[in-house]
Design an enzyme around this catalytic site. Structure first.
Site, PDB file in Angstrom:
ATOM      1  N   ARG A 167      -5.645-114.823  33.952  1.00  0.00           N
ATOM      2  CA  ARG A 167      -5.794-113.606  33.508  1.00  0.00           C
ATOM      3  C   ARG A 167      -4.724-113.342  32.423  1.00  0.00           C
ATOM      4  NH1 ARG A 167      -5.162-108.895  36.157  1.00  0.00           N
ATOM      5  NH2 ARG A 167      -6.061-107.870  34.528  1.00  0.00           N
ATOM      6  N   LYS A 191       1.613-114.798  45.767  1.00  0.00           N
ATOM      7  CA  LYS A 191       0.421-115.168  45.377  1.00  0.00           C
ATOM      8  C   LYS A 191      -0.152-116.265  45.786  1.00  0.00           C
ATOM      9  CE  LYS A 191      -2.333-114.836  41.184  1.00  0.00           C
ATOM     10  NZ  LYS A 191      -2.635-114.331  39.964  1.00  0.00           N
ATOM     11  N   ARG A 196       1.958-103.898  39.105  1.00  0.00           N
ATOM     12  CA  ARG A 196       2.983-104.634  40.035  1.00  0.00           C
ATOM     13  C   ARG A 196       3.645-103.635  40.885  1.00  0.00           C
ATOM     14  NH1 ARG A 196       7.845-103.886  38.341  1.00  0.00           N
ATOM     15  NH2 ARG A 196       8.508-103.635  36.287  1.00  0.00           N
TER      16      ARG A 196
HETATM   17  C1  BTN Z   1      -4.993-115.397  37.495  1.00  0.00           C
HETATM   18  O1  BTN Z   1      -4.747-115.104  38.453  1.00  0.00           O
HETATM   19  O2  BTN Z   1      -4.462-115.124  36.560  1.00  0.00           O
HETATM   20  C2  BTN Z   1      -6.480-115.883  37.516  1.00  0.00           C
HETATM   21  C3  BTN Z   1      -6.275-117.478  37.704  1.00  0.00           C
HETATM   22  C4  BTN Z   1      -7.901-118.131  37.831  1.00  0.00           C
HETATM   23  C5  BTN Z   1      -7.597-119.843  37.873  1.00  0.00           C
HETATM   24  C6  BTN Z   1      -8.601-120.381  38.032  1.00  0.00           C
HETATM   25  S1  BTN Z   1      -8.725-121.997  38.495  1.00  0.00           S
HETATM   26  C7  BTN Z   1     -10.354-122.477  38.199  1.00  0.00           C
HETATM   27  C8  BTN Z   1     -10.702-121.702  36.917  1.00  0.00           C
HETATM   28  N1  BTN Z   1     -10.432-122.141  35.745  1.00  0.00           N
HETATM   29  C9  BTN Z   1      -9.533-121.735  35.133  1.00  0.00           C
HETATM   30  O3  BTN Z   1      -8.887-122.096  33.970  1.00  0.00           O
HETATM   31  N2  BTN Z   1      -8.966-120.612  35.527  1.00  0.00           N
HETATM   32  C10 BTN Z   1      -9.826-120.616  36.936  1.00  0.00           C
END
Ligand code: BTN
Length: 312
Positions: free
Chosen positions: A107, A171, A304
């Site tokens: 994100r 996390k 946070r």
């Molecule tokens: C976050 O916590 O910021 C979101 C992370 C999301 C990661 C997943 S891995 C599969 C899919 N492909 C990506 O490029 N991102 C999501």
């Protein structure tokens, strides 16, 4: 690099089939074997003994037949791959899995890291016959699905709004939902990343405190975890499609690690202190400041807990 060079594809195929490839057959240019977390010794590039790659047939056989499942040894990002495939095949009812993402996306433009064959990187394409604006709270519904799947494995995780999965302030998993308008409604591109295992090298590159399922003692195979997560997401989506976000509100508030706690809301370079008062029916965060509560939408915002210094 969106699709790997043929030489890399071939080398990874040999690693998949035989467990190793000769170092001289590893492509001279491009990604190094060590970057993927592969071992190099005695003229070979080897799969570390504790890495179990996905088994596509096992996964396909356990999933509904109408779901098209793709397993990629290497890609930039499963969400980006789904975006590209969407133009060709619509993207709905598709599941893309990979062993490694060279440009995994989180994100708010963050990167998402993982080693080859050690984590879950999956993207599900599901079409809703609803307008984009009617899909509030969808990513939190996915977060709850993840929690439910993890609970079955004895992992007691919490959510941090909108959809981070945390265990004791570290996390464990992240979700990136991207919405694309279609002829009949909206395609939800649901990306899920779970730290099943993480090498110390990779963990040291991550700018926040992280944990993994293996560190938490959960031994479920990556294939079974994909199946459990898929089933749980689908179950929640069925409820969400007919009843919206309302049935999930209480569950979210009970699972939220910052519920009724002082927290910092980060909007770009600006940060504001307040108290978290749960989420509302649109999936927005109820944030109390100076006695007044306002609704914050997820977009580019993050939340946070207060640090020890900030608490004083
Ligand atoms: C976050 O916590 O910021 C979101 C992370 C999301 C990661 C997943 S891995 C599969 C899919 N492909 C990506 O490029 N991102 C999501």
């Amino acid at each position: 690099m969106t699709t790997p060079e043929p030489a890399l594809t071939n080398a990874l195929l040999k690693v998949r089939e035989a467990g190793y490839v000769l170092s001289e057959d590893w492509p001279r240019h491009g990604v190094r074997a060590q970057e993927l977390g592969l071992h190099e010794d005695a003229g070979t590039v080897r799969l570390p003994p504790d890495v179990q790659l996905h088994d596509l047939h096992y996964i396909q056989n356990a999933l509904p037949q109408q779901l098209s499942v793709q397993l990629l040894d290497y890609t930039d990002s499963t969400n980006s791959e789904m975006m590209r495939r969407r133009t060709k095949s619509g993207g709905a009812d598709q599941l893309i899995l990979t062993e490694y993402q060279s440009a995994g996306r989180g994100r708010r433009g963050k990167v998402w890291l993982g080693d080859y064959g050690r984590n879950i990187a999956m993207t599900l394409g599901i079409e809703f016959p609803l307008n984009l604006n009617a899909l509030g709270g969808l990513s939190s519904v996915v977060g709850l699905a993840l929690l439910q799947a993890l609970e079955l494995e004895g992992v007691d995780a919490q959510l941090k709004w909108p959809n981070d999965v945390w265990v004791k302030e570290q996390k464990l998993a992240g979700i990136l939902v991207e919405l694309v308008p279609t002829k009949i409604g909206t395609l939800a591109i649901v990306g899920i990343g779970i730290n099943v295992d993480l090498t110390n090298v990779q963990a040291s590159k991550i700018d926040q405190s992280v944990t993994t399922l293996r560190r938490l003692g959960a031994l479920i195979s990556r294939d079974d975890l994909v199946l459990a997560v898929h089933a749980s997401v689908l179950k929640n989506f069925e409820v969400y499609s007919s009843e919206g976000f309302a049935p999930f509100l209480d569950a979210f508030n009970s699972a939220h690690c910052l519920q009724d706690r002082a927290a910092i809301l980060v909007l770009g370079t600006e940060s504001q202190q307040g108290i978290v008062r749960g989420i509302d029916i649109t999936g927005g965060l109820r944030f109390e400041q100076n006695g007044a509560t306002r609704i914050v939408t997820s977009g580019e915002v993050s939340l946070r807990p207060l640090t020890t210094e900030e608490r004083q």
